[in-house]
Scaffold this active site. Structure first.
Site, PDB file in Angstrom:
ATOM      1  N   HIS A 196       0.828  -1.212   0.000  1.00 27.59           N
ATOM      2  CA  HIS A 196       0.000   0.000   0.000  1.00 27.59           C
ATOM      3  C   HIS A 196       0.855   1.252   0.000  1.00 27.59           C
ATOM      4  O   HIS A 196       0.432   2.304  -0.459  1.00 27.59           O
ATOM      5  CB  HIS A 196      -1.008  -0.041   1.151  1.00 27.59           C
ATOM      6  CG  HIS A 196      -2.128  -0.982   0.849  1.00 27.59           C
ATOM      7  ND1 HIS A 196      -2.127  -2.275   1.280  1.00 27.59           N
ATOM      8  CD2 HIS A 196      -3.229  -0.826   0.078  1.00 27.59           C
ATOM      9  CE1 HIS A 196      -3.200  -2.886   0.807  1.00 27.59           C
ATOM     10  NE2 HIS A 196      -3.883  -2.037   0.081  1.00 27.59           N
ATOM     11  N   GLU A 441     -10.741 -11.000  -4.955  1.00 32.44           N
ATOM     12  CA  GLU A 441      -9.306 -10.866  -4.714  1.00 32.44           C
ATOM     13  C   GLU A 441      -8.711 -12.090  -4.037  1.00 32.44           C
ATOM     14  O   GLU A 441      -7.557 -12.110  -3.657  1.00 32.44           O
ATOM     15  CB  GLU A 441      -8.981  -9.575  -3.959  1.00 32.44           C
ATOM     16  CG  GLU A 441      -9.896  -9.227  -2.838  1.00 32.44           C
ATOM     17  CD  GLU A 441      -9.649  -7.827  -2.275  1.00 32.44           C
ATOM     18  OE1 GLU A 441      -8.687  -7.165  -2.654  1.00 32.44           O
ATOM     19  OE2 GLU A 441     -10.454  -7.426  -1.427  1.00 32.44           O
ATOM     20  N   ASP A 465      -4.332  -8.146  -4.511  1.00 32.80           N
ATOM     21  CA  ASP A 465      -4.443  -9.280  -3.591  1.00 32.80           C
ATOM     22  C   ASP A 465      -4.601 -10.586  -4.341  1.00 32.80           C
ATOM     23  O   ASP A 465      -4.087 -11.617  -3.915  1.00 32.80           O
ATOM     24  CB  ASP A 465      -5.619  -9.066  -2.629  1.00 32.80           C
ATOM     25  CG  ASP A 465      -5.220  -8.179  -1.471  1.00 32.80           C
ATOM     26  OD1 ASP A 465      -4.126  -8.416  -0.908  1.00 32.80           O
ATOM     27  OD2 ASP A 465      -5.953  -7.233  -1.146  1.00 32.80           O
ATOM     28  N   CYS A 512      -9.946  -3.066 -10.287  1.00 34.38           N
ATOM     29  CA  CYS A 512      -9.510  -1.869  -9.565  1.00 34.38           C
ATOM     30  C   CYS A 512      -8.120  -2.059  -8.948  1.00 34.38           C
ATOM     31  O   CYS A 512      -7.623  -1.193  -8.255  1.00 34.38           O
ATOM     32  CB  CYS A 512     -10.523  -1.475  -8.487  1.00 34.38           C
ATOM     33  SG  CYS A 512     -10.699  -2.708  -7.213  1.00 34.38           S
TER      34      CYS A 512
HETATM   35  C1  PEP Z   1      -6.524  -5.074  -4.720  1.00 34.58           C
HETATM   36  O1  PEP Z   1      -6.271  -5.930  -3.874  1.00 34.58           O
HETATM   37  O2  PEP Z   1      -6.225  -5.187  -5.932  1.00 34.58           O
HETATM   38  C2  PEP Z   1      -7.198  -3.820  -4.332  1.00 34.58           C
HETATM   39  C3  PEP Z   1      -7.626  -2.969  -5.237  1.00 34.58           C
HETATM   40  O3  PEP Z   1      -7.328  -3.557  -3.005  1.00 34.58           O
HETATM   41  P1  PEP Z   1      -6.113  -3.094  -2.088  1.00 34.58           P
HETATM   42  O4  PEP Z   1      -4.948  -2.766  -2.994  1.00 34.58           O
HETATM   43  O5  PEP Z   1      -6.578  -1.921  -1.310  1.00 34.58           O
HETATM   44  O6  PEP Z   1      -5.879  -4.298  -1.253  1.00 34.58           O
HETATM   45 MG    MG Z   2      -7.172  -5.792  -1.928  1.00 38.09          MG
END
Ligand code: PEP
Ligand code: MG
Length: 580
Positions: A196, A441, A465, A512
């Site tokens: 993140h 995910e 994920d 996403c």
């Molecule tokens: C993902 O896992 O691709 C996602 C969009 O969520 P995050 O990156 O916040 O885990």
């Molecule tokens: Mg995620």
């Protein structure tokens, strides 16, 4: 002396600036001169903090009986430092003689000791300076009486725009604090490409290189740096020729950016006239203007947990409602997908959680995201009520992270129903038909996607994920970052299966994860049938430019053929052809 460090380029672009070394301890403390009558009290405060940390280590030692030997050794070294006169005796003297506050006295002594450790030839002894820093950080947190965050303050003379933050590790909570600043770039010793922390760098559109291993130790405050986010390279004290070359490259990048901006008002259609939706991922309400500025047609992912990472407590319903309302009003009628909290793993509410804490158990497989929300019904109801209340002000969709089981979906839908009925009881207006979607995910969710299609209104694929769990790679661990491969045949199979199943069922599906914002993958995803992409605002125009030059009638059969390949080299070759 000029030298080069190599790491993971996680956010492209070039930054040229001066190093600003960041450490929780050194940056956080205030420098106070005490009245003479307060000196004894200050020493007692210091002693109490040291005793508390010692006690904490004793407890850790007890719990670490079955833990790896390294953990025990690490606790022993920290305990030893806390018994050493150099670390605990000297600060007392400094407090008494110079009348410094305890934190400042301790940091002064820490800097002195770190300097001494740096002089050792033996690499093992040199490394011990990090233990000194960690011990001091623990004591300072105790002294502050609260789990502190690094405060980010540039010296008065230096403009933030010309500063490059150099840190050993940055938690997502640290990084989110950057949004209030205008640093040119940041670089760290640890961290993976889809951690993140990396995602936040991309969302801020500043170059960043992670996983440099020793940057924090090798670079000194104020040294000139070039950060090349594309190549994952940091050049320390560059010579004039290299500087000129990079300045030129930075200008070219700026020129390309200006050219791309001309696409802002163009509608997003393929050559054969198929409309593609490009949405934005945001972390804070303050990101909305950038999303609009880059032409986002909606918010495809609002990572709500980032609202709260820097505070250590949960915001109440009203505060959350205000935040959600701000986003939906800001987007002026465009759809806003609000994801319920994805707390846990590397996004810990407790800001004192260190990298060590985060890997102690197995948090990515633990009680995170919807698992945590279902386990904390009060917290979940508060968030659901706040989101529902905001739905009166514009089209909001509710997105649930990390679902794997049918019963989790059923429980979630029941929780939404409960929130709705409590609002009805209080005669508070909300959108009765709010759409509810789930994130795909977890590989199990992608494989058994029917469970989701039958119960939900839309799907969003979280490739970050999905890749982590499919390939068993911790996305925040730089040591396995090279194994993180969006083009692994298994990942492509899961993606293609999810997209085509959703299409057949007539359920809208988006991506996403970071893959959606990578222009090299735009054609591949289009060819799989994807029509909704959600990404950082800074990527939207790059992806748009790819969409405008793509023809689906030609892409789809090529991608179908490509998906039959399971030899990585041939897959890469096919991707190159697709992008040619
Ligand atoms: C993902 O896992 O691709 C996602 C969009 O969520 P995050 O990156 O916040 O885990
Ligand atoms: Mg995620």
């Amino acid at each position: 002396m000029s030298f080069i460090l190599h790491g993971l380029g996680v956010s492209t672009g070039i930054a040229i600036g001066r190093a600003m070394l960041m450490s929780h301890a050194t940056l956080e403390v205030s420098h106070l001169t005490l009245a003479p009558r307060l000196v004894d009290k200050e020493i007692a405060r210091f002693d109490a903090a040291v005793a508390a940390v010692k006690q904490e280590l004793v407890q850790m030692r007890e719990h670490a009986e079955h833990a790896p030997a390294e953990l025990g050794a690490f606790i022993d070294i920290h305990t030893m430092f806390l018994e050493d006169n150099e670390l605990v005796g000297k600060p007392r003297e400094i407090i008494r003689e110079r009348r410094c506050n305890a934190e400042w006295a301790l940091v002064q002594q820490m800097e002195h000791l770190v300097g001494q450790f740096e002089e050792f030839d033996d690499p093992y002894l040199r490394e011990r300076r990090f233990d000194v820093i960690q011990v001091v950080e623990r004591v300072i947190k105790e002294l502050l009486g609260h789990p502190g965050r690094a405060s980010l303050k540039a010296g008065k003379q230096t403009k933030e725009e010309s500063l490059i933050v150099v840190a050993h590790d940055l938690s997502p909570a640290d990084t989110i604090a950057f949004k209030d600043h205008r640093f040119a770039s940041f670089i760290t010793d640890v961290g993976g490409a889809t951690s993140h922390t990396a995602i936040l760098a991309r969302s801020m559109a500043i170059p960043a290189v992670l996983g440099l291993e020793n940057a924090r130790a090798l670079i000194r405050d104020g040294e000139q740096l070039i950060v090349d986010g594309l190549r994952g390279v940091v050049i320390v004290n560059p010579d004039a020729r290299v500087l000129d070359e990079y300045r030129l490259r930075a200008e070219q990048i700026e020129l390309e950016r200006t050219k791309l901006r001309q696409l802002r008002s163009a509608s997003t259609q393929t050559i054969d006239g198929v409309e593609i939706a490009l949405h934005a991922n945001i972390e804070l309400p303050g990101d909305v203007p950038d999303a609009l500025d880059d032409g986002a047609e909606g918010i495809g992912l609002f990572r709500t947990e980032f609202l709260f990472l820097n505070r250590g407590d949960m915001p109440d319903e009203q505060e959350q409602f205000e935040a959600y309302k701000k986003v939906v009003k800001g987007m002026a009628g465009r759809p806003v997908t609000i994801r319920t909290f994805d707390l846990g793993a590397d996004k810990d509410l407790k800001p004192e959680a260190t990298a060590g804490d985060r890997v102690k158990t197995n948090p990515a497989l633990g009680r995170r995201a919807i698992r945590l929300s279902l386990a904390e019904p009060k917290m979940f109801q508060t968030q659901l009520r706040a989101i529902l209340r905001a739905s009166r002000f514009g089209p909001i969709k509710l997105l649930i992270p990390m679902l794997a089981h049918a019963h989790e979906i059923d429980q979630t839908l029941a929780a939404v129903e409960q929130a709705k009925s409590s609002l009805r009881g209080e005669k508070i207006a909300f959108d009765e038909h709010i759409q509810i979607g789930g994130m795909i995910e977890i590989p199990a969710a992608a494989l058994a996607v029917g469970i989701f299609l039958r119960r939900l209104d839309f799907l969003s694929i979280g490739t970050n994920d999905l890749i982590q769990y499919t390939l068993a790679i911790d996305r925040s661990d730089e040591q396995v970052a090279a194994l993180y491969d969006p083009l692994h045949p298994a990942v492509l199979m899961l993606l293609a299966h999810t997209i085509s199943s959703a299409e057949k069922a007539g359920v809208p599906v988006s991506v996403c994860g970071e893959m959606a914002g990578d222009p090299k993958l735009t054609r591949l995803l289009l060819g799989m049938g994807l029509r909704i992409f959600s990404m950082h605002p800074s990527q939207i125009l790059k992806v748009k430019s790819r969409v405008l030059k793509s023809e689906l009638a030609e892409l789809a059969p090529n991608v179908r053929k490509m998906l039959r390949l399971d030899e990585p080299a041939r897959l890469r070759e096919a991707l190159e052809k697709l992008n040619a």
